[in-house]
Design an enzyme around this catalytic site. Sequence first.
Site, mmCIF file in Angstrom:
data_model
loop_
_atom_site.group_PDB
_atom_site.id
_atom_site.type_symbol
_atom_site.label_atom_id
_atom_site.label_comp_id
_atom_site.label_asym_id
_atom_site.label_seq_id
_atom_site.Cartn_x
_atom_site.Cartn_y
_atom_site.Cartn_z
ATOM 1 N N MET A 1 0.837 -1.177 0.000
ATOM 2 C CA MET A 1 0.000 0.000 0.000
ATOM 3 C C MET A 1 0.881 1.240 0.000
ATOM 4 S SD MET A 1 -2.616 -1.468 2.823
ATOM 5 C CE MET A 1 -1.333 -2.538 3.441
ATOM 6 N N CYS A 2 0.600 2.150 -0.885
ATOM 7 C CA CYS A 2 1.255 3.456 -0.910
ATOM 8 C C CYS A 2 2.462 3.495 -1.847
ATOM 9 C CB CYS A 2 1.697 3.929 0.469
ATOM 10 S SG CYS A 2 0.447 3.746 1.754
ATOM 11 N N SER A 3 2.692 4.697 -2.355
ATOM 12 C CA SER A 3 3.865 4.997 -3.177
ATOM 13 C C SER A 3 4.390 6.356 -2.738
ATOM 14 C CB SER A 3 3.497 5.033 -4.665
ATOM 15 O OG SER A 3 2.877 3.835 -5.078
ATOM 16 N N ARG A 207 4.337 -0.319 -9.650
ATOM 17 C CA ARG A 207 4.174 1.093 -9.322
ATOM 18 C C ARG A 207 5.530 1.759 -9.130
ATOM 19 N NH1 ARG A 207 2.052 1.211 -4.476
ATOM 20 N NH2 ARG A 207 1.275 -0.901 -4.173
#
Length: 329
Positions: A1-3, A207
């Site tokens: 989760m998250c970048s 991602r």
Amino acid sequence: MCSRLVYLGSEGRVLTGRSMDWTREIGSNIWTFPRGSERNVEADLPYESWTAQYGSVVTTAYDICTTDGMNERGLMANLLWLPESEYPNWDGEESALPISMWAQYMLDNFATVAEAVEAAQNDDFVIVTQRLPDDDRFAALHLSLSDPTGDSAIMEFIDGELVIHHDRDYQVMTNSPTFDKQLALAEYWDEIGGTVMLPGTNRPADRFVRARFYTSAIPQVEDRRAATASVFSVIRNVSVPYGLSTPDAPHISSTRWRTVADHKDRIYYFESAFTPNVFWVNLDAIDFSSETSAKTLQLGPQQSNTFSGEVSDELVASDSFKFLRPHGE
């Protein structure tokens, strides 16, 4: 989760953007803290305590943890999920820092990435993880830092040991795999080149590749509006569509919100998936003196309250939220 990504523009224009991806409502709100804020855990155990040297503006998770923010010197801290995390065993006797306070500790005490890295290498306390308030899992997080010089550091706990990756070139990270393997991905994709092809899935490794390519491809400018637009465009590109989740891969979840921090002009931008507007806090408009109190901007369920433009005047004085104690103590 998250970048997370760091943009290195011309004439000292440095911005950090991140997305917050989570499986369910995360209860985020924005807070500002003045210098002199007292940090302590009310428990009969040897937790770290300190007095904040710097004021900060932060975004919380569940109003029990600082998960993102920038201090008045322009140091940025971002917590991202890292399922490979393994923290030291804690015997309850040595000094400890709850993971809910990890990012805030950095913002309160350091002006630059280099200062924070030096302190982390010498710290004689351990990071103690905590059970999530809406899940049986324990938090598994790594921390990124960036500052107005463009410097970056990634801190991870692997096999119970703190691993620090510190270099201005470490502009991009996602929530998996461990950062050493992300660097190996970068080396592989440098040979292919993003103009030929880019991986398009929501997997964190993909991602990472897209964010890294676009961060290096967008114009490196000084103009604040152009730079901010570019950074938002990249962090949106690596966001996960709202409503999408992968039950067998919880580290792939819907993007709930995004932030962009302008380190040069000390502006903290926020964008919710549930509202049509970007809004921001200009840190120069905040009184961070020790005589002031904490303030909050309540974002509402799903961060659906609508704001627009500069919102420092809409912050409301409030007692600080309480950071989550380890192991539900």
